[in-house]
Design an enzyme around this catalytic site. Structure first.
Site: not given
Length: 852
Positions: A660, A656, A682
Site C-alpha cells: 500500500y 500488504r 474497485y
C-alpha cells in the site's frame, strides 16, 4: 449450464428395454429356426443397452444374410436398434430420417411409443423443436393404451418441458413417471425415471436435491446393469458438487464418469464429464495444463456440434483459466466469446420456446376442431333446434377466433411500440431528448470514417453552460433542468438536421458536423444569438455558453481524439474568461492544468456501474492509476491504454502494508510532478480501502486539490442481491480480522457483516488465501453469541453481467470447511426478535437533573 445435445441423446436414445415388444400369436416363433432368429434379435436388443454400440451393430451386420427370414416386427426392432446406434455415433440426421420412416409403419402400440420417445430425443438434439414437440404429443396420446411404456415417454416430456423453461411442469412429469415404475420390480425403468427427476431438479437449480436423486440413480442403474446411466449418474453427482463449490469431490466423480463413458463409447457424455473435470481443476488450482488441454479439445468438439450453450460454458471456463494464469487479454477474449455465443444460444432458446407454443397452439386448435366435428355430428341428428345450436356454436367459434386474432394483433402492436420506446430510451437523453453519449459516439464514428474516406471536412464541437453550478445553487435544480432542456432545443433548431447532436453528460453537449471550422463557428454564433432568458417558478435568469471547436486534420486520427481536442479547446475558453468560442487550431496555447488528484470508484461491474463522471475523469486525466479486477482493468485500458496497473505492486508473501505504501508513493509522485491524476479503485474507493483515503489526505496536506468520487460498493450489491434492508434491524459492518483481534461484541439482534473473512487472523498482512485455523478461531469467537447451527451466508458479488452472485447458505459450525475467495463476505442474519425497552420513553420524558 444446460447442454441439450449431451443430455437429450443420453436418456432418449437409450430409453427402451430389450425383449419387451408384445407379439401376437401369429408372429410368434413356430419352429426351431424362428426361435433361433428371435433369440438373435433379443441378443441385439440386450447388447444395445449393456455394451458399446459397435457390438450391436456387428450383430446386425451378421444377421443381414437372413434378414428376409425375419418377421416384419422383428425387422422393425432391428431397424430401431440400428437407427438408435446411428444417433449414438453422431449421425443424428440419418437417425431422424429413418425414425420418421419407421413411424409410418404398422407398429404395435407399445413399440410405437418407444420409437416416439427416441425420435423425440433425436429431433431435440437436431433442434427441430416443432417436430420434437409434435412427436411427443402424438406419443402422449397412447399413454393409456401402453402403460408399460408410459414412464419413458413421460421422461421425454419432462426433458422437453425443461428445455422450454417449464421447469415446474418438467418436475411434475418426471415424478409422475417415477411413481409409475416404483410400484414395479423393474430396476432399469427405475434407473431411467430417477435420472429424469434428477435432471429436472438440476435445471431448476435445486443442486443438493439433484445430487441426492443422482445417488439414487447410481444405485438403481447399478442393479439394472446399465453402464451408460451409471456413468451419467456419476457425472450428475460431479456436476452438482461443482455447482455447490465442492470441487475436490466433483473432480473425483467427474473422472469416474469420464472413464465409464469412454468405456461404452458414449462420446457426448465423455465431453460433458471433461467440463466437470476442467472446472474442478481450475477451481482447485491443480493441473492447469491438463485443464487447458481438455477445454481446447472439448471446445473443438462442441464447435463441430454447433452446441452454443456448451460452447459458452467451455469459453467461460477458459476465461477463468486465463484469469487464474494472469493472462488478462485471453480472459477478456474468452469472455467476449461467451457473450457472443450466449446471444446466439438465446436466439435458439427463443426459437425452441416458439416451437413449443406453436405446437401447443396447434394441438389446442385440433382439439377445438375435433370438438366442433363431434358437435356437428350430434347436431345432424337433431332438427331445427339442433341446427340453431350448431349455428350458435359456429358463431361462438368464429367470434373466439376473431377475438384471439384481435388480441394477438393488439399484443404484437403493443410489443412493437414497447420495443421502439425502449430502443429510443436507450439511445436518447431523457431530459433534453437529444442523443446520449454512446449513440453520438456510434453515429459519429461512422460519419467521421465517411468524411475521411471522401476527403470532406469534419468538425467536432463541445459546448457547456458557464457557471452551471451557480444556476442550480441560486435558482434550484428545476431551473438547471430547464436550462439544459432549453439549450438542447436551441442546439437542435440551430443544427437543423445538418449534424449529430447529443448530451455528453452534466451540462456538456457534443455536436458533430460535416463542415469546416468556419461553418461551425457561424453555426455557434447563431446558437449564441438564439439564447434568451428563462423563467422558472417566477424567477427569470439567463446564462452563457462556452464552446470548443476542432476540425479534423492530420493530428486527429480517431473520433475520440477529435472530441478530446475540442474539449481541450473548451477548457481554454473557460480559462480565458468564458462566454466565447475557441478553436483547437488557435495559436495561443492553453495553460497547463494545475496539479490535482481525483479518486473514483469503478463499481463492482465496471461496464454497468461506472458513472459518466468516473468515465470523464478517466478520459481527461493526464495520468491514470488503476486497482481493479482483470475485466475492469481491461475495459479501463481500452479507454486509456496508458493506464498504470497498481496491482503490479502485489507479490506472494509480501506484506500488504508495504504494498500500500508503494502505491501511495507511485500516485503522489505524479501528483507532486504537477499532473492531473485519476486513481481508479474497485467498488467504492472509500470503503475498506487504505490507499485512497491516504493519498487524498496527503495531497490536501500539501495544498494540492484532491477529492473522492463515490462508486457502487460490494455492500450496496449485497443489500440488493440478498434483498436485505439495513434499516429494519440495523447493521454492524467490520473487517473479519479486526473483529477477531479486538474486543468487539456483535449486535445479534441486527445484521452483522464481516469482510475479507478468508484472511481472518492474518496479522502479518502477507496471506492471500483462507486458512482453516484462522476461520476456526473466528467461528469459536462467534459461538459465544450464536448457536452452532445458526445459518449464515457466504456472499460474493457478481463481477460480470453474465455471472450470478455467490449466495451460499451454510451452518456456522461448517464455515472452516467452506470455499473462500479473497473477497468473500460473511453475512450473519439477526438472531431472535428485537426486544422493546419499556423504560426508554419514560426516561426521555423525565426533566434533566438540576445542579444541587
Amino acid at each position: 449450464m444446460l447442454r441439450p445435445a449431451a443430455i437429450a441423446l443420453l436418456w432418449l436414445a437409450f430409453a427402451w428395454a430389450p425383449a419387451a415388444v408384445a407379439q401376437s400369436p401369429a408372429t410368434a416363433a413356430s419352429s426351431a429356426d424362428d426361435a433361433a432368429l428371435e433369440a438373435k434379435v433379443q441378443e441385439i436388443e440386450r447388447l444395445a443397452v449393456t455394451a458399446h454400440w459397435h457390438e450391436s451393430d456387428a450383430k446386425i451386420d451378421a444377421l443381414a444374410p437372413v434378414r428376409d427370414a425375419l418377421t416384419s416386427q422383428q425387422r422393425h426392432r432391428i431397424d430401431y436398434v440400428y437407427l438408435r446406434n446411428r444417433a449414438l455415433a453422431g449421425d443424428q440426421a440419418a437417425a431422424l430420417k429413418g425414425l420418421a420412416e419407421l413411424l409410418k409403419q404398422d407398429l404395435p402400440v407399445a413399440f410405437r411409443m418407444r420409437v416416439y420417445t427416441t425420435a423425440t430425443g433425436v429431433a431435440a438434439n437436431l433442434e427441430d423443436w416443432q417436430l420434437a414437440f409434435a412427436w411427443l404429443n402424438d406419443g402422449l396420446s397412447y399413454l393409456d393404451e401402453a402403460p408399460e411404456e408410459s414412464a419413458k415417454l413421460l421422461g421425454a416430456a419432462s426433458y422437453l418441458h425443461t428445455l422450454v423453461g417449464e421447469t415446474g411442469r418438467a418436475r411434475e412429469l418426471a415424478l409422475q413417471a417415477l411413481r409409475l415404475v416404483e410400484s414395479k420390480d423393474n430396476p432399469r425403468a427405475l434407473c431411467l425415471a430417477l435420472s429424469d427427476v434428477a435432471l429436472a431438479e438440476d435445471h431448476a437449480n435445486h443442486f443438493s436435491e439433484a445430487e441426492a436423486w443422482r445417488h439414487r440413480q447410481i444405485d438403481a442403474c447399478t442393479r439394472a446393469g446399465d453402464p451408460v446411466f451409471i456413468a451419467n449418474g456419476k457425472y450428475g453427482v460431479g456436476k452438482m458438487a461443482a455447482a455447490q463449490g465442492h470441487h475436490v469431490e466433483a473432480l473425483k466423480w467427474g473422472r469416474e464418469a469420464l472413464a465409464e463413458f469412454e468405456a461404452v463409447g458414449y462420446t457426448v457424455g465423455a465431453y460433458s464429464a471433461r467440463l466437470v473435470i476442467a472446472e474442478s481443476l481450475i477451481a482447485t488450482d491443480r493441473q492447469l495444463d491438463q485443464a487447458q488441454a481438455m477445454l481446447a479439445d472439448t471446445l473443438a468438439y462442441y464447435r463441430k456440434q454447433k452446441s452454443d450453450l456448451a460452447i459458452a460454458e467451455t469459453e467461460a471456463l477458459l476465461a477463468k483459466l486465463a484469469e487464474k494464469r494472469g493472462d488478462l487479454a485471453a480472459a477478456l477474449a474468452h469472455t467476449q466469446q461467451v457473450i457472443q455465443v450466449s446471444q446466439a444460444a438465446e436466439v435458439v432458446s427463443r426459437e425452441r420456446r416458439l416451437a413449443y407454443l406453436q405446437v401447443q397452439f396447434d394441438t389446442r386448435l385440433k382439439e377445438q376442431q375435433i370438438a366442433l366435428l363431434e358437435a356437428e355430428k350430434q347436431v345432424a341428428a337433431l332438427q331445427v333446434a339442433a341446427t340453431k345450436r350448431r349455428q350458435l356454436l359456429l358463431a361462438v367459434g368464429i367470434v373466439a377466433l376473431l377475438a384471439t386474432a384481435i388480441l394477438l394483433a393488439v399484443l404484437l402492436r403493443h410489443s412493437f411500440r414497447e420495443r421502439r420506446r425502449y430502443r429510443w430510451q436507450s439511445e436518447h437523453d431523457g431530459l433534453t431528448r437529444l442523443y446520449n453519449y454512446q449513440k453520438v459516439r456510434k453515429l459519429g464514428g461512422a460519419a467521421f470514417a465517411r468524411a475521411r474516406a471522401t476527403g470532406k471536412p469534419f468538425t467536432a464541437i463541445v459546448v457547456d453552460i458557464d457557471l452551471f453550478k451557480q444556476v442550480n445553487d441560486r435558482y434550484g435544480h428545476a431551473a438547471g433542468d430547464e436550462a439544459l432542456r432549453s439549450l438542447g432545443a436551441w442546439i437542435r433548431e440551430t443544427v437543423d438536421g445538418r449534424g449529430i447532436v447529443g448530451r455528453s453528460g452534466g451540462d456538456e453537449f457534443t455536436i458533430l458536423l460535416d463542415a469546416d471550422a468556419t461553418e461551425a463557428g457561424a453555426m455557434l454564433q447563431r446558437l449564441r444569438d438564439r439564447i434568451e432568458p428563462i423563467t422558472v417558478f417566477g424567477q427569470t435568469f439567463g446564462f452563457n455558453i462556452s464552446s470548443g471547436v476542432c476540425q479534423a486534420g492530420d493530428g486527429a486520427s480517431t473520433l475520440e481524439q477529435l472530441i478530446h481536442d475540442a474539449d481541450q479547446a473548451l477548457y481554454r475558453a473557460k480559462h480565458e474568461g468564458r462566454d466565447r468560442v475557441v478553436s483547437a487550431d488557435d495559436a495561443v496555447a492553453a495553460p497547463a492544468p494545475e496539479a490535482g488528484l481525483v479518486v473514483v470508484g469503478s463499481g463492482i461491474q465496471f461496464g454497468r456501474h461506472a458513472t459518466e463522471r468516473c468515465l470523464s475523469e478517466i478520459r481527461e486525466a493526464q495520468v491514470v492509476f488503476c486497482l481493479a479486477d482483470p475485466f475492469a482493468l481491461a475495459m479501463i485500458q481500452g479507454l486509456r491504454p496508458d493506464a498504470i496497473n497498481l496491482g503490479r505492486h502485489y507479490a506472494p508473501g509480501k506484506d500488504r502494508r508495504q504494498t500500500y505504501r508503494e502505491m501511495d508513493e507511485a500516485i503522489m509522485a505524479e501528483v507532486r510532478a504537477g499532473k492531473q491524476v485519476c486513481a481508479v479503485f474497485y467498488g467504492h474507493p472509500g470503503v475498506f480501502a487504505d490507499v485512497p483515503h491516504r493519498v487524498v489526505r496527503r495531497a490536501r496536506e500539501e495544498g494540492i486539490p484532491a477529492r473522492m468520487e463515490p462508486g457502487i460498493s460490494a455492500e450496496a450489491c449485497l443489500y440488493a442481491d440478498l434483498n436485505l434492508d439495513p434499516g429494519q434491524r440495523g447493521v454492524q459492518s467490520m473487517e473479519a480480522t479486526h473483529f477477531l483481534v479486538h474486543d468487539r461484541t456483535p449486535d445479534v439482534a441486527g445484521l452483522v457483516l464481516l469482510w475479507q473473512v478468508a484472511l481472518s487472523g492474518d496479522l502479518s498482512c502477507t496471506r492471500l488465501h483462507a486458512e482453516r485455523d484462522g476461520l476456526q478461531a473466528l467461528v469459536d469467537k462467534l459461538l459465544r453469541w450464536y448457536p452452532p447451527d445458526h445459518q449464515v451466508i457466504l456472499y460474493e458479488a457478481a463481477r460480470l453481467p453474465i455471472e450470478s452472485p455467490r449466495i451460499d447458505r451454510v451452518l456456522l459450525r461448517d464455515l472452516p470447511a467452506a470455499h473462500y475467495e479473497e473477497y468473500t463476505t460473511l453475512v450473519i442474519p439477526p438472531l431472535g426478535r428485537l426486544s422493546d425497552d419499556p423504560g426508554s420513553a419514560l426516561r426521555a420524558s423525565e426533566p434533566p437533573a438540576t445542579m444541587q
